[in-house]
Enzyme design. Structure first.
Site, mmCIF file in Angstrom:
data_model
loop_
_atom_site.group_PDB
_atom_site.id
_atom_site.type_symbol
_atom_site.label_atom_id
_atom_site.label_comp_id
_atom_site.label_asym_id
_atom_site.label_seq_id
_atom_site.Cartn_x
_atom_site.Cartn_y
_atom_site.Cartn_z
ATOM 1 N N LYS A 125 0.874 -1.185 0.000
ATOM 2 C CA LYS A 125 0.000 0.000 0.000
ATOM 3 C C LYS A 125 0.907 1.229 0.000
ATOM 4 C CE LYS A 125 -1.762 2.998 2.120
ATOM 5 N NZ LYS A 125 -1.558 4.443 1.783
ATOM 6 N N GLU A 145 9.709 1.938 10.492
ATOM 7 C CA GLU A 145 10.811 2.822 10.073
ATOM 8 C C GLU A 145 10.234 4.229 10.075
ATOM 9 O OE1 GLU A 145 13.816 1.748 9.582
ATOM 10 O OE2 GLU A 145 13.283 -0.349 9.803
ATOM 11 N N CYS A 153 14.200 10.908 5.282
ATOM 12 C CA CYS A 153 14.123 10.561 6.712
ATOM 13 C C CYS A 153 15.460 10.833 7.393
ATOM 14 C CB CYS A 153 13.689 9.113 6.893
ATOM 15 S SG CYS A 153 14.766 7.942 6.049
ATOM 16 N N GLU A 203 10.562 17.121 13.887
ATOM 17 C CA GLU A 203 10.962 16.839 12.507
ATOM 18 C C GLU A 203 10.368 17.911 11.588
ATOM 19 O OE1 GLU A 203 9.302 13.398 10.380
ATOM 20 O OE2 GLU A 203 11.343 12.919 9.735
#
Ligand code: NAD
Length: 510
Positions: free
Chosen positions: A172, A245, A279, A375
């Protein structure tokens, strides 16, 4: 303007989403959202085809993946076009990080899975009458849920690992980049993968949540901490193993003895490649006092050279969505209001139609600012002056995240010692962001940056259950520990206990 928006559909019809190119805001197509029953049907197809797929030899499974490499090489331009259309990233980045790294993952695991997942015999230290074998058995059906920032590679890479380990897959991809998910499907189809081994479902969080609940045997999730927590909770409830992750706030430490030119180039690349939407982007920099000003001067000059654009030659592309751009604007504004200096950029790019934020360098930042704590996932490089390396390490570790980190020094021994002192899943000395791309390297965060690891031997084995098989070697009629329990046996056990753990000779065996 939203890059993904619902399309009006008649009552009772399936939901549809319309997509736009974030660089130009032009419409690029629509997708039909997979329903819960579509997802269950995909898992069912994967389940049916799994025993046949697992029964193939490693060489046979690898042959399909090597064929995929050939398809990718032949059709690289077409694949790059499709990735660029839905992300706006520079072609060079699409080619290097999506296509080249995908070819590497396909050929690396196709070739090495046999050795990494071969049955092993382990020495048994105590029960010498037994032989211990370890068999890496596939888990079954792997559900793979992926983000939009490297939409092709991050979908293909875990898929390849799951497949080589003998699992079948339901993927997905992100609702922001569904066409890259379709590229993975097309690639594997053209490589001749048997029917049902790879299955694609499209849609947003609802489809992702349906996949987690659809009875899969493993979830491999890549995405934000917020969603990862929900996925982890659902996997915990369903007792399904998962790797998560997640996001990061990667620190860069520049020591006084660093090669400043290389460090400045690395900082600019680490912060602005893929418009900071990596990331393992460099999200905050700590520079020791004596070289701070010289470093900042170099970084600001190099940032000024970057070209932002939507076509032709350019270095920095757009943000993926209005909401990502909004986070960047809020972080920069919060930093400015609390006293940071904007040394470059600091605003949307007025020359572009799409979702562009100018490459931005901030100085005078502190840990009271969101830009140093949360972040950002955008093209912003905040630089903080620190007294010394100890202060840099303390501040680098003062974060709920722990994905990746980098240290810059001419003393490689010190670099390695500092890397070990960093609370991060991986670290790099005198380079940045590489740890995901080096196929041998296990990758995954500590603290809120994730659970478990992908890539390398550990990643490949995470798609298996290490089944231990203990085999009796000599076939004696009975064993010491079996019935009957007698006073003599009790005495024997006491003597064995003393001998094994209470004498120097015993310690040799135990
Ligand atoms: P996201 O968490 O919003 O979405 C990731 C995926 O999860 C998408 O496919 C989404 O549709 C799906 N999803 C959403 N809600 C769900 C639910 N309730 N259940 C199941 N699936 C659901 O993340 P994003 O915005 O697509 O990606 C950016 C984030 O990903 C950043 O935080 C970035 O750091 C992180 N990331 C991490 C890595 C890594 O390897 N650690 C790599 C790339 C990106």
């Amino acid at each position: 303007m939203a890059v993904v928006e619902p399309v009006e559909t008649p009552a009772g019809a399936r939901r549809r989403l319309r997509l736009r190119n974030p660089a130009t805001l032009e419409e690029i197509g629509e997708i039909e959202v997979s329903t819960e029953s579509d997802v269950r049907a995909a898992v069912e197809r994967a389940r049916k085809s799994q025993p046949g797929w697992a029964s193939l030899r490693f060489e046979e499974r690898g042959r399909y993946l090597r064929r995929a490499v050939r398809v990718l090489l032949e059709r690289q331009d077409e694949f790059v076009d499709a990735i660029v259309r839905e992300t706006g990233k520079p072609r060079a980045e699409a080619l290097a990080v999506e296509i080249l790294a995908a070819c590497d993952a396909l050929s690396f695991y196709a070739r090495r899975a046999k050795r990494i997942l071969a049955d092993r015999t382990l020495p048994v230290h105590l029960m010498k009458t037994k032989k211990l074998r370890i068999a890496y058995r596939p888990l079954g059906v792997a559900g793979i849920i992926t983000p939009w920032n490297f939409p092709f590679l991050l979908s293909l890479n875990p898929t390849v690992q799951a497949l080589m380990a003998g699992n079948t897959v339901v993927l997905k991809p992100s609702e922001l980049t569904p066409f890259s998910g379709q590229l993975v499907e097309k690639l594997l189809e053209e490589a001749g993968l048997p029917e049902g081994v790879f299955n694609l479902v499209l849609g947003d969080g609802e489809t992702g949540a349906a996949l987690v609940e659809a009875g899969v045997d493993k979830i491999s999730f890549t995405g934000s901490v917020r969603t990862g927590r929900r996925v982890g909770e659902a996997c915990g409830r369903n007792l399904v193993p998962c790797t998560l992750e997640l996001g990061g706030k990667d620190p860069m430490i520049v020591c006084a003895d660093a090669d400043l030119e290389r460090a400045a180039n690395g900082a600019v690349y680490g912060a602005f490649s893929n418009a900071g939407q990596v990331c393992v982007s460099t999200e905050r920099v700590y520079v020791v006092d004596e070289i701070h000003d010289a470093f900042v001067e170099k970084v600001v000059a190099k940032t000024a050279q970057l070209r932002q654009g939507a076509e032709g030659e350019f270095d920095v592309g757009p943000m993926i969505s209005e909401s990502q751009l909004g986070i960047v604007e809020r972080h920069v504004e919060d930093a400015r209001a609390k006293g940071a200096q904007i040394r470059s950029g600091g605003r949307r790019n007025p020359a572009q139609a799409g979702l562009f934020f100018e490459p931005t360098v901030l100085t005078g930042v502190t840990h009271e600012m969101a830009i140093m704590r949360d972040e950002t996932f955008g093209p912003v490089l905040p630089i903080m002056r620190v007294r010394d390396e100890d202060e840099a390490l303390r501040l680098a570790n003062d974060s709920p995240y722990g994905l990746n980190a980098n240290v810059w020094t001419r003393d490689k021994g010190k670099g390695e010692r500092m890397a070990k002192a960093l609370q991060s899943g991986s670290a790099v000395v005198n380079d940045c962001m590489l740890t995901y791309g080096v196929t041998e390297s296990p990758f995954g965060g500590v603290k809120e940056s994730g659970v478990g690891q992908v890539n390398g031997e550990i990643g490949l084995r995470s798609f298996c259950h290490a089944q231990s098989i203990l085999i009796d070697r000599f076939g004696a009629k009975s064993e010491v520990l079996w019935y009957p329990y007698t006073a003599k046996k009790l005495g024997l056990l006491r003597r064995a206990l003393r001998l094994l753990y209470g004498t120097p000779l015993g310690r040799l065996f135990s």
